[in-house]
Design a protein around this motif. Sequence first.
Motif, PDB file in Angstrom:
ATOM      1  N   UNK A  29       0.801  -1.220   0.000  1.00 33.13           N
ATOM      2  CA  UNK A  29       0.000   0.000   0.000  1.00 33.13           C
ATOM      3  C   UNK A  29       0.824   1.256   0.000  1.00 33.13           C
ATOM      4  N   UNK A  30       1.912   1.301  -0.728  1.00 26.16           N
ATOM      5  CA  UNK A  30       2.789   2.466  -0.759  1.00 26.16           C
ATOM      6  C   UNK A  30       3.040   2.891  -2.198  1.00 26.16           C
ATOM      7  N   UNK A  31       3.082   4.204  -2.436  1.00 24.98           N
ATOM      8  CA  UNK A  31       3.498   4.750  -3.719  1.00 24.98           C
ATOM      9  C   UNK A  31       4.636   5.718  -3.456  1.00 24.98           C
ATOM     10  N   UNK A  32       5.677   5.646  -4.256  1.00 22.52           N
ATOM     11  CA  UNK A  32       6.834   6.523  -4.115  1.00 22.52           C
ATOM     12  C   UNK A  32       7.091   7.221  -5.437  1.00 22.52           C
ATOM     13  N   UNK A  33       7.465   8.518  -5.342  1.00 21.69           N
ATOM     14  CA  UNK A  33       7.657   9.289  -6.568  1.00 21.69           C
ATOM     15  C   UNK A  33       8.512  10.513  -6.277  1.00 21.69           C
ATOM     16  N   UNK A  35      11.068  11.323  -4.510  1.00 28.09           N
ATOM     17  CA  UNK A  35      11.358  11.683  -3.126  1.00 28.09           C
ATOM     18  C   UNK A  35      10.145  11.850  -2.241  1.00 28.09           C
ATOM     19  N   UNK A  36       8.954  11.694  -2.790  1.00 26.72           N
ATOM     20  CA  UNK A  36       7.729  11.760  -1.987  1.00 26.72           C
ATOM     21  C   UNK A  36       7.088  10.385  -1.952  1.00 26.72           C
ATOM     22  N   UNK A  37       6.370  10.114  -0.884  1.00 26.96           N
ATOM     23  CA  UNK A  37       5.696   8.826  -0.793  1.00 26.96           C
ATOM     24  C   UNK A  37       4.393   8.974  -0.034  1.00 26.96           C
ATOM     25  N   UNK A  38       3.493   8.042  -0.301  1.00 29.85           N
ATOM     26  CA  UNK A  38       2.212   7.977   0.401  1.00 29.85           C
ATOM     27  C   UNK A  38       1.884   6.518   0.631  1.00 29.85           C
ATOM     28  N   UNK A  39       1.224   6.244   1.720  1.00 31.98           N
ATOM     29  CA  UNK A  39       0.836   4.877   2.030  1.00 31.98           C
ATOM     30  C   UNK A  39      -0.560   4.871   2.622  1.00 31.98           C
ATOM     31  N   UNK A  40      -1.188   3.710   2.580  1.00 27.57           N
ATOM     32  CA  UNK A  40      -2.555   3.544   3.078  1.00 27.57           C
ATOM     33  C   UNK A  40      -2.571   2.403   4.070  1.00 27.57           C
ATOM     34  N   UNK A  50      -4.939   7.492   4.966  1.00 32.75           N
ATOM     35  CA  UNK A  50      -3.924   7.774   3.965  1.00 32.75           C
ATOM     36  C   UNK A  50      -2.839   8.619   4.604  1.00 32.75           C
ATOM     37  N   UNK A  51      -1.611   8.152   4.531  1.00 34.12           N
ATOM     38  CA  UNK A  51      -0.458   8.877   5.061  1.00 34.12           C
ATOM     39  C   UNK A  51       0.247   9.529   3.869  1.00 34.12           C
ATOM     40  N   UNK A  52      -0.002  10.820   3.698  1.00 34.15           N
ATOM     41  CA  UNK A  52       0.486  11.544   2.528  1.00 34.15           C
ATOM     42  C   UNK A  52       1.474  12.620   2.958  1.00 34.15           C
ATOM     43  N   UNK A  53       2.245  13.176   2.017  1.00 34.73           N
ATOM     44  CA  UNK A  53       3.209  14.222   2.371  1.00 34.73           C
ATOM     45  C   UNK A  53       2.602  15.403   3.114  1.00 34.73           C
ATOM     46  N   UNK A  54       1.334  15.711   2.859  1.00 30.99           N
ATOM     47  CA  UNK A  54       0.692  16.849   3.519  1.00 30.99           C
ATOM     48  C   UNK A  54       0.070  16.484   4.857  1.00 30.99           C
ATOM     49  N   UNK A  55       0.127  15.220   5.242  1.00 32.63           N
ATOM     50  CA  UNK A  55      -0.466  14.767   6.492  1.00 32.63           C
ATOM     51  C   UNK A  55      -1.416  13.612   6.265  1.00 32.63           C
ATOM     52  N   UNK A 395      -3.652   7.332 -10.141  1.00 29.96           N
ATOM     53  CA  UNK A 395      -3.488   6.810  -8.781  1.00 29.96           C
ATOM     54  C   UNK A 395      -2.429   7.598  -8.019  1.00 29.96           C
ATOM     55  N   UNK A 396      -1.299   7.843  -8.637  1.00 30.34           N
ATOM     56  CA  UNK A 396      -0.188   8.502  -7.953  1.00 30.34           C
ATOM     57  C   UNK A 396      -0.570   9.922  -7.529  1.00 30.34           C
ATOM     58  N   UNK A 397      -1.238  10.663  -8.438  1.00 29.54           N
ATOM     59  CA  UNK A 397      -1.624  12.026  -8.109  1.00 29.54           C
ATOM     60  C   UNK A 397      -2.576  12.086  -6.936  1.00 29.54           C
ATOM     61  N   UNK A 398      -3.588  11.212  -6.930  1.00 34.22           N
ATOM     62  CA  UNK A 398      -4.554  11.198  -5.829  1.00 34.22           C
ATOM     63  C   UNK A 398      -3.883  10.828  -4.518  1.00 34.22           C
ATOM     64  N   UNK A 399      -2.974   9.850  -4.542  1.00 32.34           N
ATOM     65  CA  UNK A 399      -2.323   9.386  -3.317  1.00 32.34           C
ATOM     66  C   UNK A 399      -1.415  10.453  -2.726  1.00 32.34           C
ATOM     67  N   UNK A 400      -0.576  11.060  -3.549  1.00 28.78           N
ATOM     68  CA  UNK A 400       0.415  12.000  -3.030  1.00 28.78           C
ATOM     69  C   UNK A 400      -0.210  13.310  -2.575  1.00 28.78           C
ATOM     70  N   UNK A 401      -1.335  13.702  -3.165  1.00 30.67           N
ATOM     71  CA  UNK A 401      -1.972  14.964  -2.781  1.00 30.67           C
ATOM     72  C   UNK A 401      -3.144  14.775  -1.835  1.00 30.67           C
TER      73      UNK A 401
END
Length: 736
Positions: A29-33, A35-40, A50-55, A395-401
């Motif tokens: 459940x992780x996406x990396x791009x 230097x940024x990453x998000x996980x669920x 969702x654990x994203x760069x913005x919180x 998918x990547x855009x929704x996850x990271x933002x």
Amino acid sequence: MRARRRLALAGAAWLLAGVATAQGIDTNGTVSWQGRSASMSAAGVGSFVLHAPRGDRRIAPQKLAVHTASPLFDGLFAMAQDDLRQDSVAAIRDDAYDHGQSIPCECFATGEKWPYVWTRDLSYAVDLALWRLDPERARQSLRFKLSEVREPSATQGLYVMQDTGSGGSWPISTDRIVWFLGARHLHDDPHFADETWRALQDTLAQDRQYTFDAQLGLYRGETSFLDWREQSYPAWTAKDVSFIGESYALSTNVLHYQALQLAAAWAEQRHDAHVAEFRGQAEALKRAINTYFWRDDRGLYMSYIGPGAMPVDSYDLLGIALAVTSGVADPARARQALAQYPTWPAGSPVIWPERKDQPVYHNRAIWPFVSAYALRAARAVNDAPRIAHEMDSLLRGAALSASNMENYELLTQAVHVEEGALSGPVVNSPRQLWSVAGYLDMVIGGVFGLDESGRIEPKLPAAWVAPLFGDRTRITLQLADQRITLVRPATLDGDLLVSASQRRDGNETIVALKAIRSDAPPLRTDAPLYAPAMPDAPVVTDTSAGWKVSFSGKGVLYLDGRRVGPIDGSVVVPKGASRQCFRLTRIAEDGLESLPSQETCKGEETRIAGQGPWRWRTNSDGRFAVALAYANNHGPINTGVTAAVKQLMVQCEGQPLQSIPLVMPHSAGIQRSTTGSFVAHAGAACQFSLEQGFNMSYLRHNAHYTGNQGGTAGPLNQANIDALLLSPAPQAGATP
């Protein structure tokens, strides 16, 4: 400058590596791009965090669910529904309507920063997914964009509203016809179907009268959704949009084709006498689109063509995707256009090439709803690399933002990059409605293959098998009234998974997948990013041999929309009987042309001062061009509802009465209207008079418009007319 160089180097590194997809998700459940990453992570039955760069973002259980090996995929589907819940409102507002006061409406708001209902945003969103998820709210929202006429003297009807737009809106901005793309799914409600049928007939008839060019067989007007003029049109259109009103956009013409097809189908169902008429108009429009927009040297459909059918070396992904999904493009051109449209690691740009002098918004940007239409187009031609790439980007855009954002910067997929005057995206709203719908469609249609007819036709790229299935044999989509289960094949000896067999078990459809080789070409990753700079208007001098056009640099010269040829220094063009207008483009080392310059016009033109009526006698047989010199100061050039639209009535001896629509958009001082033409015999006396046309201020809905003129004080369709302008008409433009 340093930031732009870093971005260019990052893109170049990807090209050198030859990477086809860069989704970076795993079964944990992780996406990396970059230097940024998000996980669920799961947080109870149907709940996620969702654990994203913005919180962190907590996501509650939703009505619909997917069950895969990827918590990220499952959670983002829930997040899209949560975004949609927040966009489902009881009231809407916009500063330009009712002084920003709330307007009761059980509608879909456009996004966090756009709490109103806009025709194009809503219609694309309904078409992508919302008709399926909340049909009643979709109908209510669409109804909000229908209006009858408040002015008794105007032609009555039920019309789709063109929102406030370029030069005072319609008929400069002309993509309101997209309304029917969404409405076509909702005719199971008889009353709404009757409203739609009435609006379809009235809107098509009005567009035919005011925006259709019978000589080329195309509809005039601005590109759909790309409505920040200087981002995709020449920068000088920021002060003069008549060029846009006289140009022809791929997307808007394809939307008219689809509306005409719908009209023919509904006329047949209703035993209406106009079946053959609508069908004939649709087929003729399809032929004209393929004649004028296709560039064989690029293997692409142009985004728009200028007056006189002047080819423009500019392309947009939405127009191409619609040409593919509508059937305007035949299978060979559909495959070629998608293969030739370039892409970058983060996703596919909405326009190409980009503009060096413009900030990020439509320029140098990814828009998720456009990516969703590109995904549909890729599915239509079994383009496995493109399917995977658009799914990765969504998918990547929704996850990271941590939301379904309005747009992203092209090279980083960031919601904002800081580059001084070029920073952007300039505006970027969370939970943008059509982005939400695009993500939902990616899951429901893109992964599980459910189409609008109810057929289930999965086309899942093999690159997505590992993150979605993991060590499972099945993944499932649970909708309100049905369940779809995909069964993984035993072997993966291809790049695309399609249906091998299907069986029903109650309300569940179980689809056994098989792998096939799509034989699709790899993504195009070698395209230059930027177009060359646009040149100034050409310098044209009078010589005994003709008009001498001078240009310092390599370029292409166009005369009245027709390509004269390359220019590197100067060229002499013979003088013609008509007023002749010259434009230049600059050619880069890579062969791309710039956007066209402003025109320089030479030759005789008759100018008859006054506001009309006018009298004139011809001195030759043929077709004559006619325009008005005018000023329209009833609103700013980039918005409003008061483009002045008139019918010029031309009565020449020996000819029937000719009616020519002329548009005078909001202007900066005295400018030229759009140009029309009429036929006359040599020596014939002609009389010219103006009759009232139609603009968006006549609609009853715009009695609520308080942003500029043409609203609460009543309809306004006026301009200060300085003179009538006449000359022999130039030869019609040639195809590139």
